[in-house]
Design a protein around this motif. Structure first.
Motif, PDB file in Angstrom:
ATOM      1  N   LYS A 125       0.819  -1.208   0.000  1.00  0.00           N
ATOM      2  CA  LYS A 125       0.000   0.000   0.000  1.00  0.00           C
ATOM      3  C   LYS A 125       0.856   1.263   0.000  1.00  0.00           C
ATOM      4  O   LYS A 125       0.435   2.291  -0.489  1.00  0.00           O
ATOM      5  N   THR A 126       2.053   1.187   0.586  1.00  0.00           N
ATOM      6  CA  THR A 126       2.897   2.367   0.716  1.00  0.00           C
ATOM      7  C   THR A 126       3.860   2.436  -0.473  1.00  0.00           C
ATOM      8  O   THR A 126       4.799   1.651  -0.572  1.00  0.00           O
ATOM      9  N   GLU A 127       3.615   3.380  -1.346  1.00  0.00           N
ATOM     10  CA  GLU A 127       4.477   3.567  -2.512  1.00  0.00           C
ATOM     11  C   GLU A 127       5.670   4.429  -2.102  1.00  0.00           C
ATOM     12  O   GLU A 127       5.507   5.536  -1.618  1.00  0.00           O
ATOM     13  N   ILE A 128       6.874   3.887  -2.302  1.00  0.00           N
ATOM     14  CA  ILE A 128       8.090   4.599  -1.912  1.00  0.00           C
ATOM     15  C   ILE A 128       8.613   5.431  -3.082  1.00  0.00           C
ATOM     16  O   ILE A 128       8.782   6.634  -2.976  1.00  0.00           O
ATOM     17  N   CYS A 129       8.899   4.767  -4.200  1.00  0.00           N
ATOM     18  CA  CYS A 129       9.419   5.416  -5.399  1.00  0.00           C
ATOM     19  C   CYS A 129       8.656   4.893  -6.601  1.00  0.00           C
ATOM     20  O   CYS A 129       8.213   3.742  -6.612  1.00  0.00           O
ATOM     21  N   ALA A 130       8.583   5.732  -7.625  1.00  0.00           N
ATOM     22  CA  ALA A 130       7.962   5.294  -8.872  1.00  0.00           C
ATOM     23  C   ALA A 130       8.694   5.945 -10.034  1.00  0.00           C
ATOM     24  O   ALA A 130       9.254   7.038  -9.916  1.00  0.00           O
ATOM     25  N   PHE A 131       8.681   5.225 -11.148  1.00  0.00           N
ATOM     26  CA  PHE A 131       9.307   5.719 -12.369  1.00  0.00           C
ATOM     27  C   PHE A 131       8.375   5.370 -13.523  1.00  0.00           C
ATOM     28  O   PHE A 131       7.940   4.230 -13.653  1.00  0.00           O
ATOM     29  N   HIS A 132       8.062   6.373 -14.344  1.00  0.00           N
ATOM     30  CA  HIS A 132       7.177   6.146 -15.483  1.00  0.00           C
ATOM     31  C   HIS A 132       7.882   6.630 -16.742  1.00  0.00           C
ATOM     32  O   HIS A 132       8.370   7.755 -16.794  1.00  0.00           O
ATOM     33  N   LEU A 133       7.927   5.761 -17.742  1.00  0.00           N
ATOM     34  CA  LEU A 133       8.571   6.093 -19.008  1.00  0.00           C
ATOM     35  C   LEU A 133       7.545   5.960 -20.124  1.00  0.00           C
ATOM     36  O   LEU A 133       6.889   4.926 -20.262  1.00  0.00           O
TER      37      LEU A 133
ATOM     38  N   GLN B 122       6.752   7.633 -24.394  1.00  0.00           N
ATOM     39  CA  GLN B 122       7.441   8.218 -25.536  1.00  0.00           C
ATOM     40  C   GLN B 122       7.627   9.719 -25.370  1.00  0.00           C
ATOM     41  O   GLN B 122       8.629  10.288 -25.811  1.00  0.00           O
ATOM     42  N   GLU B 123       6.691  10.373 -24.716  1.00  0.00           N
ATOM     43  CA  GLU B 123       6.765  11.827 -24.569  1.00  0.00           C
ATOM     44  C   GLU B 123       7.625  12.278 -23.387  1.00  0.00           C
ATOM     45  O   GLU B 123       8.265  13.313 -23.430  1.00  0.00           O
ATOM     46  N   ARG B 124       7.635  11.509 -22.309  1.00  0.00           N
ATOM     47  CA  ARG B 124       8.301  12.008 -21.102  1.00  0.00           C
ATOM     48  C   ARG B 124       8.748  10.886 -20.169  1.00  0.00           C
ATOM     49  O   ARG B 124       8.287   9.753 -20.242  1.00  0.00           O
ATOM     50  N   VAL B 125       9.617  11.315 -19.231  1.00  0.00           N
ATOM     51  CA  VAL B 125      10.100  10.439 -18.157  1.00  0.00           C
ATOM     52  C   VAL B 125       9.711  11.108 -16.845  1.00  0.00           C
ATOM     53  O   VAL B 125      10.026  12.277 -16.628  1.00  0.00           O
ATOM     54  N   ILE B 126       9.021  10.363 -15.987  1.00  0.00           N
ATOM     55  CA  ILE B 126       8.583  10.922 -14.705  1.00  0.00           C
ATOM     56  C   ILE B 126       9.141  10.062 -13.579  1.00  0.00           C
ATOM     57  O   ILE B 126       8.896   8.860 -13.517  1.00  0.00           O
ATOM     58  N   SER B 127       9.894  10.712 -12.699  1.00  0.00           N
ATOM     59  CA  SER B 127      10.375  10.052 -11.480  1.00  0.00           C
ATOM     60  C   SER B 127       9.630  10.660 -10.314  1.00  0.00           C
ATOM     61  O   SER B 127       9.473  11.875 -10.233  1.00  0.00           O
ATOM     62  N   LYS B 128       9.189   9.807  -9.414  1.00  0.00           N
ATOM     63  CA  LYS B 128       8.415  10.287  -8.266  1.00  0.00           C
ATOM     64  C   LYS B 128       8.893   9.565  -7.025  1.00  0.00           C
ATOM     65  O   LYS B 128       9.126   8.354  -7.048  1.00  0.00           O
ATOM     66  N   SER B 129       9.070  10.332  -5.939  1.00  0.00           N
ATOM     67  CA  SER B 129       9.443   9.738  -4.660  1.00  0.00           C
ATOM     68  C   SER B 129       8.549  10.319  -3.583  1.00  0.00           C
ATOM     69  O   SER B 129       8.413  11.534  -3.472  1.00  0.00           O
ATOM     70  N   ASN B 130       7.929   9.448  -2.803  1.00  0.00           N
ATOM     71  CA  ASN B 130       7.048   9.892  -1.722  1.00  0.00           C
ATOM     72  C   ASN B 130       7.782  10.034  -0.392  1.00  0.00           C
ATOM     73  O   ASN B 130       7.179  10.401   0.605  1.00  0.00           O
ATOM     74  N   VAL B 131       9.069   9.698  -0.380  1.00  0.00           N
ATOM     75  CA  VAL B 131       9.862   9.773   0.841  1.00  0.00           C
ATOM     76  C   VAL B 131      11.198  10.445   0.518  1.00  0.00           C
ATOM     77  O   VAL B 131      11.612  10.516  -0.633  1.00  0.00           O
TER      78      VAL B 131
ATOM     79  N   SER C  20      18.296   0.079 -17.705  1.00  0.00           N
ATOM     80  CA  SER C  20      17.799  -0.306 -16.386  1.00  0.00           C
ATOM     81  C   SER C  20      17.306   0.903 -15.593  1.00  0.00           C
ATOM     82  O   SER C  20      17.620   2.045 -15.907  1.00  0.00           O
ATOM     83  N   THR C  21      16.567   0.582 -14.538  1.00  0.00           N
ATOM     84  CA  THR C  21      16.098   1.592 -13.586  1.00  0.00           C
ATOM     85  C   THR C  21      16.552   1.152 -12.200  1.00  0.00           C
ATOM     86  O   THR C  21      16.440  -0.017 -11.845  1.00  0.00           O
ATOM     87  N   THR C  22      17.085   2.107 -11.426  1.00  0.00           N
ATOM     88  CA  THR C  22      17.577   1.804 -10.085  1.00  0.00           C
ATOM     89  C   THR C  22      16.880   2.697  -9.072  1.00  0.00           C
ATOM     90  O   THR C  22      16.808   3.913  -9.244  1.00  0.00           O
ATOM     91  N   PHE C  23      16.349   2.066  -8.034  1.00  0.00           N
ATOM     92  CA  PHE C  23      15.836   2.795  -6.883  1.00  0.00           C
ATOM     93  C   PHE C  23      16.913   2.724  -5.813  1.00  0.00           C
ATOM     94  O   PHE C  23      17.352   1.631  -5.438  1.00  0.00           O
ATOM     95  N   ILE C  24      17.346   3.882  -5.311  1.00  0.00           N
ATOM     96  CA  ILE C  24      18.413   3.951  -4.314  1.00  0.00           C
ATOM     97  C   ILE C  24      17.815   4.407  -2.988  1.00  0.00           C
ATOM     98  O   ILE C  24      17.243   5.497  -2.905  1.00  0.00           O
TER      99      ILE C  24
END
Length: 180
Positions: free
Chosen positions: A43-51, A53-62, A73-77
């Motif tokens: 239920k708790t989303e920490i990080c998200a990455f959306h790719l 064709q138009e854009r790249v969105i990185s989101k972090s809730n913490v 690749s995609t890396t969550f640190i």
């Protein structure tokens, strides 16, 4: 050309005090999302990455999660983790284009974080115990030495009391017994 990511390709590494969750980007996909969840319920989303064709969105809730993306690749640190961050972390992939929509949770990892204070105090504790034991042994030795010294002094003073009336007299050698 079906999109496919296997569980074996997902890597979790500990490097320089940080946890790195590295996931290969799905092949033959034009739009996808990767999300890192915390907890068994996801239920708790920490990080998200959306790719897309138009854009790249990185989101972090913490504050302790950062996202890094490359072409492969995609890396969550996860940085500066504390004991309160101990939990199960799950990586989920959603593929939007090409159809059909696919959602799969690929990797579930339990992270245990030991507090820095715990590491420090655990390292000190044996030394504190050793010092207390040495101090106690030293105190016992001093008490025993003082008691022995006091006992010797009382014995010497008692032995001098018997001869105290003869003290002013000159010392006399004991008479030798003749040998036969």
């Amino acid at each position: 050309d079906q999109a496919h990511v296997s569980d074996d390709q997902v890597m979790v590494e500990f490097e320089n005090g940080n946890f790195h969750f590295t996931f290969p980007n799905p092949k033959n996909v034009s739009e996808f999302s990767m999300t890192l969840f915390r907890g068994h319920e996801k239920k708790t989303e920490i990080c998200a990455f959306h790719l897309s064709q138009e854009r790249v969105i990185s989101k972090s809730n913490v504050t302790y999660c950062q996202t890094h993306n490359s072409s492969s690749s995609t890396t969550f640190i996860l940085k500066n983790l504390e004991r309160k961050h101990i939990d199960v972390y799950t990586y989920c992939l959603e593929i939007f284009l090409p159809p059909p929509y696919i959602e799969c949770c690929l990797k579930e990892t339990y992270l245990y974080v030991q507090d820095k204070e715990d590491c420090f105090s655990l390292g000190r504790m044996p030394w504190i115990i050793i010092c207390v034991i040495i101090f106690a042994i030293s105190c016992v030795c001093c008490v025993v030495a003082c008691c022995l010294r006091n006992k010797n002094q009382t014995c010497e003073s008692n032995s001098l009391e018997y001869n105290s009336e003869y003290m002013p007299m000159a010392a006399v050698n004991a008479a030798k017994k003749p040998r036969i």
